[in-house]
Motif scaffolding. Sequence first.
Motif, PDB file in Angstrom:
ATOM      1  N   VAL A 128       0.865  -1.147  -0.178  1.00  0.00           N
ATOM      2  CA  VAL A 128      -0.185  -0.075  -0.028  1.00  0.00           C
ATOM      3  C   VAL A 128       0.834   1.257   0.062  1.00  0.00           C
ATOM      4  O   VAL A 128       1.652   1.605   1.142  1.00  0.00           O
ATOM      5  CB  VAL A 128      -0.804  -0.033   1.200  1.00  0.00           C
ATOM      6  N   THR A 130       1.798   5.127   0.221  1.00  0.00           N
ATOM      7  CA  THR A 130       1.077   6.304   0.888  1.00  0.00           C
ATOM      8  C   THR A 130       2.041   7.370   0.471  1.00  0.00           C
ATOM      9  O   THR A 130       3.019   7.395  -0.034  1.00  0.00           O
ATOM     10  CB  THR A 130       1.103   6.205   2.385  1.00  0.00           C
ATOM     11  N   ASP A 157      -2.630   7.964  11.931  1.00  0.00           N
ATOM     12  CA  ASP A 157      -3.005   7.284  10.711  1.00  0.00           C
ATOM     13  C   ASP A 157      -2.248   5.998  10.363  1.00  0.00           C
ATOM     14  O   ASP A 157      -2.570   5.017   9.822  1.00  0.00           O
ATOM     15  CB  ASP A 157      -3.240   8.330   9.632  1.00  0.00           C
ATOM     16  N   LYS A 196      -2.914   3.180  12.446  1.00  0.00           N
ATOM     17  CA  LYS A 196      -3.960   2.413  12.073  1.00  0.00           C
ATOM     18  C   LYS A 196      -4.238   1.576  10.801  1.00  0.00           C
ATOM     19  O   LYS A 196      -4.563   0.651  10.918  1.00  0.00           O
ATOM     20  CB  LYS A 196      -5.295   3.460  11.787  1.00  0.00           C
ATOM     21  N   ALA A 197      -3.255   2.114   9.791  1.00  0.00           N
ATOM     22  CA  ALA A 197      -3.087   1.463   8.630  1.00  0.00           C
ATOM     23  C   ALA A 197      -2.302   0.202   8.960  1.00  0.00           C
ATOM     24  O   ALA A 197      -2.652  -0.860   8.058  1.00  0.00           O
ATOM     25  CB  ALA A 197      -2.617   2.339   7.451  1.00  0.00           C
ATOM     26  N   PHE A 226      -3.450  -3.555   7.872  1.00  0.00           N
ATOM     27  CA  PHE A 226      -2.749  -4.134   6.654  1.00  0.00           C
ATOM     28  C   PHE A 226      -1.597  -4.913   6.964  1.00  0.00           C
ATOM     29  O   PHE A 226      -1.104  -5.657   6.091  1.00  0.00           O
ATOM     30  CB  PHE A 226      -2.568  -3.012   5.603  1.00  0.00           C
ATOM     31  N   LEU A 281       2.849  -1.481   4.202  1.00  0.00           N
ATOM     32  CA  LEU A 281       2.693   0.131   3.922  1.00  0.00           C
ATOM     33  C   LEU A 281       3.997   0.664   3.573  1.00  0.00           C
ATOM     34  O   LEU A 281       4.971   0.495   4.366  1.00  0.00           O
ATOM     35  CB  LEU A 281       2.312   0.768   5.247  1.00  0.00           C
TER      36      LEU A 281
END
Length: 166
Positions: A5, A7, A16, A19-20, A24, A28
Amino acid sequence: GLRTVLTGAGPIYAADIRKALAAFGPRLWNGYGQGESPCTIAAMPKDLLWRAFEEGDEARLASVGIARTGIRLRLLREDGAEAGPGETGEVAVRGETVMAGYLGRPEATAEALRGGWLMTGDLGRMDGRGFLTLLDRRKDLIKTGGLAVQAREVEEVLLLDPAVAE
């Protein structure tokens, strides 16, 4: 099947990112770039970001990582001197991915490119190992009571209060 993912586009709040990562797992990747040097300035690889999450390393968690291959990165204080570790400065970038200039806008080009360095307009801090943390845009700096305060730092604190929603 989800492996990564990506970002970016602006500094991501540490809350945030947590949380991600909780949702996941170690997928990230946090990157930093801008139109004048697209997605090529710095990156925080997945494994390093996950390690920061597991270790509770808040400073590293909020970092956009280290300079990408072929990129030279430095922070400049308001007086033009290079900022030391932990000091705030404007992010300056040099490398093959940096634009040559703005088409038909020589004044804007001269302001953005100084001595071969792209002046990003972003403020950041670098730790002693070359990890960059973005703080805010230079023009978003709030001057109050003789102090210079980054709006982002205030936002980060406010987001810790459960009574405050983004």
